[in-house]
Design an enzyme around this catalytic site. Sequence first.
Site, PDB file in Angstrom:
ATOM      1  CG  ASN A   1      -3.035  -0.173   2.481  1.00 42.55           C
ATOM      2  OD1 ASN A   1      -1.884  -0.090   2.872  1.00 42.55           O
ATOM      3  ND2 ASN A   1      -3.537  -1.302   2.027  1.00 42.55           N
ATOM      4  CB  THR A   2      -1.938   2.888  -1.819  1.00 42.93           C
ATOM      5  OG1 THR A   2      -2.910   1.868  -1.931  1.00 42.93           O
ATOM      6  CG2 THR A   2      -0.875   2.694  -2.864  1.00 42.93           C
TER       7      THR A   2
ATOM      8  N   GLY B   1      -6.020   3.702  -4.503  1.00 37.76           N
ATOM      9  CA  GLY B   1      -4.656   3.701  -5.008  1.00 37.76           C
ATOM     10  C   GLY B   1      -4.343   4.782  -6.022  1.00 37.76           C
TER      11      GLY B   1
ATOM     12  CE  LYS C   1     -12.538  -0.310   3.337  1.00 37.04           C
ATOM     13  NZ  LYS C   1     -11.196  -0.126   2.776  1.00 37.04           N
TER      14      LYS C   1
ATOM     15  CB  ALA D   1     -10.411   4.802  -1.417  1.00 39.02           C
ATOM     16  N   GLY D   2      -8.045   6.834  -1.969  1.00 36.54           N
ATOM     17  CA  GLY D   2      -7.630   7.918  -2.852  1.00 36.54           C
ATOM     18  C   GLY D   2      -6.551   8.825  -2.282  1.00 36.54           C
TER      19      GLY D   2
END
Lengths: 278, 278, 278, 278
Positions: free
Chosen positions: B225-226, B172, B111, B203-204
């Site tokens: 992830n976050t 994030g 990635k 993301a986001g």
Amino acid sequence: MATEILAESSLTIGTHTLSSRLIVGTGKYANYELMGEALQRSGTDCITVAVRRERLIDAAGNNLLEFIDTQRYTLLPNTAGCFSAEDAVRVARLGREILVGIENPGADWVKLEVLSDTKTLLPDPIATLEATEKLVADGFQVLCYSTDDPVVARRLKEAGATSVMPAGSPIGSGQGVLNPNNIRICLEYLKEGDPDYPVIVDAGVGTASDVTIAMELGVDGVLLNTGIAHAKDPLKMADAMRHATEAGRLAYLSGRIPRKLYATASSPDEGVITSKPR
Amino acid sequence: MATEILAESSLTIGTHTLSSRLIVGTGKYANYELMGEALQRSGTDCITVAVRRERLIDAAGNNLLEFIDTQRYTLLPNTAGCFSAEDAVRVARLGREILVGIENPGADWVKLEVLSDTKTLLPDPIATLEATEKLVADGFQVLCYSTDDPVVARRLKEAGATSVMPAGSPIGSGQGVLNPNNIRICLEYLKEGDPDYPVIVDAGVGTASDVTIAMELGVDGVLLNTGIAHAKDPLKMADAMRHATEAGRLAYLSGRIPRKLYATASSPDEGVITSKPR
Amino acid sequence: MATEILAESSLTIGTHTLSSRLIVGTGKYANYELMGEALQRSGTDCITVAVRRERLIDAAGNNLLEFIDTQRYTLLPNTAGCFSAEDAVRVARLGREILVGIENPGADWVKLEVLSDTKTLLPDPIATLEATEKLVADGFQVLCYSTDDPVVARRLKEAGATSVMPAGSPIGSGQGVLNPNNIRICLEYLKEGDPDYPVIVDAGVGTASDVTIAMELGVDGVLLNTGIAHAKDPLKMADAMRHATEAGRLAYLSGRIPRKLYATASSPDEGVITSKPR
Amino acid sequence: MATEILAESSLTIGTHTLSSRLIVGTGKYANYELMGEALQRSGTDCITVAVRRERLIDAAGNNLLEFIDTQRYTLLPNTAGCFSAEDAVRVARLGREILVGIENPGADWVKLEVLSDTKTLLPDPIATLEATEKLVADGFQVLCYSTDDPVVARRLKEAGATSVMPAGSPIGSGQGVLNPNNIRICLEYLKEGDPDYPVIVDAGVGTASDVTIAMELGVDGVLLNTGIAHAKDPLKMADAMRHATEAGRLAYLSGRIPRKLYATASSPDEGVITSKPR
């Protein structure tokens, strides 16, 4: 793990405890077989049924109730198609008789719909309030379909409603929750000092994310019909709605991360340029 | 039924076929035990791992890889923390060595993240394109983290990217998909004549509905992830994200009902008052 | 009062100071007379003109420039219809020659558009960057039409662009600003330590509120064309856009009240029910 | 041109014709001088005044009415601070007496507010309906502040309201129009066969674009107070609101371009990838 999730999934409305937070309608399916399979896929154990004769019996003379496993599902009779308090009260009583007759536990409750007109199917708040008072006096546990007006919602609770069910958007419109702020204020009003009072978003759900968003606001459940029944593939959509309900409930309980302009900003607005021209 | 859902859930990216459409990161957890449990709950079989040494080894000297069942998960090495094409290429190669060493099937892919600055963590499109070309030439299957700019996305595919992974919003930020229209045009560009080309929102994501909405747009998967790692209860949120991915995929495949002003309107705008004052 | 508003309305871009923050295009009008009247109503003193021959001369052989009061307006030549850096540079130079010929002050600047394809008309960031470098080296003041990608926007400024003009949404799409967060980050990047650097939203405006919203974000101006030219009544819409630009600028400068769930809540989330079921 | 715009700007409500479509409140200003200047800048010729004594007379004993040019403005007395139909009726009559006393043309009308509680200031639909009936019987032209519930709005009209004024969002919340769909259905209900019936968005306006968006929906006017009074610079914001009202009205009349994914798409959804995995 499975047990824990089940516990989180259960929903108590008055004397009824349901194992799913999703309540599904029975109208508008291409046929009753498809309906039966969709109900199963949705994971619900509570289905709502229109009591008016023209909705119970189809063109071929089939009675909807013969296609539903009434041992498996708690039925929630509803007064769909009623445009006055009197009519709704009459239909609610008829529903009670029918469910007593088939010994279904849903005989003691009703989903009250009193609509304003056939074009928009928006609820009539004043007639709904009037019918609620009568049905509560008559011993019903009343689940009130309502607008998202928090003041009306509070009045319905004060009139004895077992649950208030604000619309996300008009019936069958597929627009989801149009005004999350009103749902938030409804929750604030209805759960003040009474956190277990059940608030259910009813109507307007078009797709899975609409359910997830509603549940993330902190409502206790979602009731829907057209979103599944009129999807191109109702069975897949029933699966989707089941997952969406779980997803939204779990996310609500999880405590989401805050929204920020970017991760290192300390608030959504931090870093927003505020310099003004001289 | 279970088999059918599994088939719908599987995601092919280059030579890898994954049983879940959700890919989960390994950073930012309070500890590795919590991470391990969250990964399991998420239902993923592919996790992405930052290769840079300072991210692999924690303050106590523990190596992240020792806490991951590398028999169970396909690892997707990523170049998080790289701010130039050169650095990203170097880190990608290091990741390949490490994964070859532990005989994980993820040794042949990466990635690619090439970021612009530490404040916003936005991707640098030009350096990403440059690194993509080098890594493709070097035999990697490259999954490119990108902005949602459709033109850049198409360039990355033309440069040989195995998958393009447009950001829903900044890393994030918890804002979900800020510009669904760009994602739609990305899908149109990337899947034209090539409907199986994998497009993944990366993301986001802040909460479950963000995942469901992304999947309903027709993307093939979501990487996050976050949203899990920093939720108050990461385990519940991992469950939520698993359901949300299923919900969104199934809803996309189901063919949702149209949005209307109200159900008897034939379009969202029908009935909108158009009379103008004289 | 009038003087004060004028001062607030003036916009400096490089060596040019304009009395309006609205820049208007000249394409797509039913005829040149209508165009002339719409330009006047819009209140602009800067109009952008496509330089390519096929756009300057209409089917009847009329030259657009003959219908514009070039004493009144500063012309901003643009490279609409160019799909490569080379072509855009060539067209920019042609535009300079034409404007030198008619002694218009716009001879020293150019609105640079390098597009990716004829279907979406999205800008090509890499070719735009390449053309910017060449045109800056050639002495042009370059106003760059760009995506809303903040990283690309910053690169364009670093390459010497006099102004960066991020798209609100695709040209002619009428969707307004689709991603206010990207515009906010563009402003943060571009105005850091340089608060007077001009940032102009270009493309995507459909109606007056789109302009007002863009201006309230803090951008310095708006450039639009189709929103007026293809409105049913272009003259009224030109009036609307003029007012919308003033409204948005003044509102930005005024310091708006915060958004709250209701007035006595101290934040948007205060009062949101947070009790969780046991 | 100026004349034409004036004609478009005029708003007839019952027997009153106003030259501006913006009605402005008089509460919450830092001082009466600032209020007077803001009213002038807003361009309105109709201002609404709370009749309750504690709102008319400030701490220093100054009477608000002494700071208003009652020759210039038509006053619209309002029943702010009333929480029952009886109280609202009493206050409305008091307002009539006061305005008769100062010979202001506003003596024959009233803005009816009956609120539910001091926390949210949401309107009480049932008490509002009751008060409307009484005030209409008493000869008042009643302008009803209401929720955005279309069914309640229609009831108020049927009860004789001269105008219905649905809230965009809660008083002082600064959120603008939260549910444009409800406003659309209100317009459909209230203007059916009666296109000149005045519908005015009252409450919730935070900034200029909120006004423009409301007007673009086709409402006849906007009433606001806090958005100006509590802005950091109320005078500039008053200017902004004046322009925003013009912008929105003109844009509504202009016939805006459609929204599309991109310009060459024939609909917002065209081109959206619909291929489904095999």
